[in-house]
Design an enzyme around this catalytic site. Structure first.
Site, PDB file in Angstrom:
ATOM      1  N   CYS A  90       5.357  18.305  -1.584  1.00 51.02           N
ATOM      2  CA  CYS A  90       4.091  18.286  -2.303  1.00 51.02           C
ATOM      3  C   CYS A  90       3.768  19.673  -2.843  1.00 51.02           C
ATOM      4  O   CYS A  90       3.344  19.835  -3.954  1.00 51.02           O
ATOM      5  CB  CYS A  90       2.955  17.865  -1.390  1.00 51.02           C
ATOM      6  SG  CYS A  90       2.858  16.113  -1.144  1.00 51.02           S
ATOM      7  N   ILE A 149      -1.843  10.476   0.601  1.00 46.17           N
ATOM      8  CA  ILE A 149      -0.622  10.377  -0.198  1.00 46.17           C
ATOM      9  C   ILE A 149      -0.648  11.369  -1.354  1.00 46.17           C
ATOM     10  O   ILE A 149      -1.695  11.701  -1.895  1.00 46.17           O
ATOM     11  CB  ILE A 149      -0.377   8.934  -0.710  1.00 46.17           C
ATOM     12  CG1 ILE A 149      -1.459   8.506  -1.711  1.00 46.17           C
ATOM     13  CG2 ILE A 149      -0.304   7.947   0.450  1.00 46.17           C
ATOM     14  CD1 ILE A 149      -1.116   7.220  -2.434  1.00 46.17           C
ATOM     15  N   CYS A 150       0.533  11.844  -1.692  1.00 46.63           N
ATOM     16  CA  CYS A 150       0.713  12.853  -2.726  1.00 46.63           C
ATOM     17  C   CYS A 150       1.082  12.107  -4.009  1.00 46.63           C
ATOM     18  O   CYS A 150       2.156  11.526  -4.101  1.00 46.63           O
ATOM     19  CB  CYS A 150       1.839  13.780  -2.260  1.00 46.63           C
ATOM     20  SG  CYS A 150       2.428  15.003  -3.398  1.00 46.63           S
ATOM     21  N   LEU A 151       0.155  12.074  -4.961  1.00 45.60           N
ATOM     22  CA  LEU A 151       0.393  11.293  -6.174  1.00 45.60           C
ATOM     23  C   LEU A 151       1.226  12.081  -7.177  1.00 45.60           C
ATOM     24  O   LEU A 151       1.358  13.290  -7.076  1.00 45.60           O
ATOM     25  CB  LEU A 151      -0.953  10.891  -6.794  1.00 45.60           C
ATOM     26  CG  LEU A 151      -1.788   9.976  -5.890  1.00 45.60           C
ATOM     27  CD1 LEU A 151      -3.176   9.796  -6.453  1.00 45.60           C
ATOM     28  CD2 LEU A 151      -1.108   8.631  -5.710  1.00 45.60           C
TER      29      LEU A 151
END
Lengths: 167, 397
Positions: B245, A115-117
Site C-alpha cells: 500500500c 482495504i487498500c483501493l
C-alpha cells in the site's frame, strides 16, 4: 476503470440525488433513504444475475455500517464480516471499508483491516460526487478488491475454507 | 481453557504495564527538571532555552518568548506528526494538542521518534510521555480517537475552538495525517471555524512530500482543487504497487516535518517568508513553491462563505498599491494526470478530463474533475417507504 462485468453492474445501480452528509440532519435522512434504495436495487440485480455477494445494514442514524461479504472460489464459499463508519465528510470522501479478520494477512490493507483501493477508485469517486453511494462503493471498491485478494490469499494458504461454510 | 492466543495477549498487556511502570521509575530517578517560569537568554549550560533566545540577539526573531503564548494542534502523530511535535516541544511551544487513534507498532520503527518498547501503547500517550520528559514547560492535551467519525468530529471542533491556552481557540492546526478522509475532515472543521492550518504530506512512494498553508477564504482550501501531488518524475508504469500500500522513509518524513515546523515558527514568530505551498521532490532535490487563491466555485459552502468575508474585510482595508496577482488560469488542454488513468480508453479520457489549475513545474493534480457531470444514468426512484421500512427490507433480503 474496471472490467466489463463491473461496468455493467455499476451502470445498473441507480444514482443518488441528495448531496448531504451525516451532519445535515433532515437532508441526511433523505440521503439515507436513497442509499438504501440503491443498495436494495443492487442486491436484487446481483441475485437476478446469480451473483449475490454481500449484505449491509446500519445503525439507525446510518453512520455505522456492518454486514457480510462472501466470495466463491472453486465452488467453496468464503465469508467475511465487514464494517465501516460514514465519515463526516461523506459523500465528498468515500468510507473506508474494513474486513477486520483479514487485518495483517495482506499488504493490501491499512491498519484495522481497511482495504487498500486502487489508484482509480478515488478519482472515479471524486468525479461522481454526490451520485455515487454505498452500492457503488461495494461494486467498485470492495468487489474488485475481493476478486484480486481472496484467490491470492487462498493460494498462499493464508485463509482456509471453514468446513461449515457450504457453497 | 485459555488459548495460546489469549495468553499471548495477556503477556503483551503485562509487558506494556511493565514498560509503563519502568518509565515512571526512571522519571523519578532522573527527576524531571523543574518547570521554568520565564525563558532566560543567559548563556549557561543549564539553560535549555539559551540557543533559542540567541535568535533574538542575532536579530532573526524579535520576540522569541512569544512562542510560549501559542498553542498548536497536531493531527496525526505518525512519521511526520511525531517529529513535528518533538520539534515544537524543544522550541518551547506553549501548548500541544495531539490527535491520533493509532497504536505504536514495530512496523513504525523505520521512522523517527517512537521506540520499540513503546509498541502497543497509543501513539498520543507514548508521545506525551516522551515529550513531557524533554520539556515539562509545554502543556499537553491528547485525544486517542479518529476525528472523521460523527461524535469525535464534534469533540474535535470543540477542542479546536476552546483547547488553546486559557480556553482560547488554538493558534494553528497541523495536519500530519496519511489519508484523504482525515484531511477533508480537518478542512471542513477549519472552514467552518475560520481556523488557519497547515497541511503536510509524504507520497505513498516515499520520495516526495509537501507542506501547505491554508487560511480559510484567502488561500485555496483542501477542497478548492483536486489533491495536489509533487511530481517525482517516476514513470507510473514502472512503479510497482503490487502487494504493498505504502512505502516510507525516515529521511523524507524528517525533511517534511522540518519544513513544516520551520514554516510554523516563521508564521507564529513573524520572521522570514511564510510559504503557501512548498513541494519536495526527493529524486531530483527539487523544491517547487507557489501560492494558490481560494476557488470561488469550491464545493465547500463554508469555504465560499469565508471567501465572501475575506473579500469584505479586504474592501474595508485602506487601498494599498499592490502588484496585480495572477488570476487563476484554467487550462483547456490536459497536460497532466493522463497516466494516472491509463486503463481507460482515449475517448473516456477525453470525457473524464477536467480543467487543471495553473500550477508551476513539478506540481500536478492527482486527478481532474470534468466540468460536465461524471456518469449518467437513472437515479433512485422516489417511493413512499420510510427509512425504517427500507432498513427492514434490506435486512430481510
Amino acid at each position: 476503470m474496471a472490467d466489463e462485468a463491473t461496468r455493467k453492474a455499476v451502470s445498473d445501480i441507480p444514482l443518488l440525488k441528495t448531496n448531504s452528509g451525516p451532519r445535515d440532519k433532515e437532508l441526511w435522512v433523505q440521503r439515507l433513504r436513497e442509499e438504501y434504495l440503491a443498495l436494495i436495487k443492487y442486491v436484487e440485480n446481483n441475485k437476478a444475475a446469480d451473483n449475490d455477494w454481500f449484505r449491509l445494514e446500519s445503525n439507525k442514524e446510518g453512520t455505522r455500517w456492518f454486514g457480510k461479504c462472501w466470495y466463491i472460489h472453486e465452488l467453496l464459499k468464503y465469508e467475511f464480516d465487514l464494517e465501516f463508519d460514514i465519515p463526516v465528510t461523506y459523500p465528498a470522501t468515500a468510507p473506508e471499508v474494513a474486513i477486520p479478520e483479514l487485518d495483517g494477512k495482506t499488504a493490501k490493507m491499512y491498519r484495522g483491516g481497511k482495504i487498500c483501493l486502487t489508484d482509480h477508485f478515488k478519482p472515479l469517486w471524486a468525479r461522481n460526487v454526490p451520485k455515487f453511494g454505498l452500492a457503488h462503493l461495494m461494486a467498485l471498491g470492495l468487489g474488485p478488491w475481493l476478486a484480486v485478494e481472496i484467490p491470492d490469499l487462498i493460494a498462499k494458504g493464508i485463509i482456509e475454507h471453514k468446513e461449515q461454510q457450504n457453497s | 481453557m485459555t488459548t495460546v492466543e489469549e495468553l499471548r495477549l495477556r503477556i503483551r498487556e503485562l509487558e506494556n504495564e511493565l514498560i509503563k511502570s519502568k518509565q515512571k521509575q526512571s522519571d523519578a530517578e532522573h527527576h524531571l527538571r523543574p518547570k521554568i517560569d520565564k525563558m532566560s537568554a543567559e548563556v549557561v549550560d543549564s539553560n535549555p532555552y539559551s540557543r533559542l533566545m540567541a535568535l533574538k540577539r542575532m536579530g532573526i526573531v524579535q520576540d522569541y518568548e512569544r512562542i510560549r503564548s501559542y498553542s498548536v494542534a497536531v493531527v496525526g502523530v505518525g512519521g511526520v506528526g511525531s517529529v513535528t511535535a518533538e520539534m515544537l516541544t524543544r522550541c518551547g511551544i506553549g501548548k500541544l494538542l495531539l490527535f491520533d487513534y493509532d497504536k505504536v507498532e514495530l512496523a513504525n520503527m523505520n521512522r523517527l521518534f517512537f521506540q520499540p518498547h513503546q509498541a502497543g501503547l497509543s501513539k498520543v500517550q507514548a508521545a506525551e510521555h516522551t515529550l513531557r520528559n524533554i520539556n515539562p514547560d509545554v502543556a499537553f492535551e491528547t485525544h486517542n480517537y479518529n476525528i472523521t467519525t460523527m461524535d469525535n468530529f464534534t469533540h474535535f471542533m470543540e477542542r479546536i475552538s476552546h483547547g488553546g491556552l486559557e480556553g482560547k481557540p488554538v493558534d494553528l492546526i497541523l495536519s500530519c495525517v496519511d489519508n484523504f478522509e482525515a484531511r477533508m475532515a480537518i478542512n471542513t472543521a477549519c472552514n467552518e471555524l475560520g481556523q488557519t492550518w497547515m497541511e503536510s504530506g509524504v507520497s505513498e512512494n516515499a520520495v516526495s512530500g509537501h507542506i501547505q498553508l491554508i487560511i480559510p477564504g484567502e488561500t485555496a482550501c483542501f477542497a478548492c482543487a483536486p489533491p495536489l501531488v509533487v511530481a517525482a518524475n517516476i514513470d507510473e508504469k514502472t512503479l510497482k504497487k503490487d502487494g504493498v500500500c505504502a512505502a516510507s522513509l525516515p529521511t523524507t518524513m524528517g525533511v517534511v516535518a522540518g519544513l513544516l515546523v520551520q514554516n510554523v515558527l516563521k508564521y507564529l514568530l513573524g520572521f522570514g517568508t511564510v510559504s503557501y505551498y512548498l513541494g519536495y521532490n526527493a529524486m531530483q532535490d527539487f523544491f517547487p513553491s507557489m501560492a494558490m487563491k481560494a476557488n470561488p466555485q469550491c464545493d465547500n459552502a463554508h469555504c465560499r462563505r469565508q471567501q465572501e468575508e475575506y473579500k469584505k474585510k479586504e474592501a474595508e482595508q485602506p487601498k494599498q498599491e499592490v502588484v496585480e496577482e495572477e488570476e487563476e488560469v484554467v487550462h483547456e488542454d490536459n497536460e497532466w494526470g493522463i497516466e494516472l488513468v491509463s486503463e481507460v480508453s482515449e475517448a473516456e479520457l477525453q470525457d473524464a478530463s477536467g480543467p487543471v489549475p495553473d500550477l508551476p513545474e513539478g506540481i500536478n493534480v492527482a486527478y481532474t474533475i470534468p466540468k460536465k457531470d461524471g456518469v449518467s444514468g437513472d437515479t433512485v426512484e422516489e417511493t413512499e417507504q420510510s427509512l425504517e421500512e427500507l432498513m427492514a427490507q434490506m435486512k430481510n433480503m
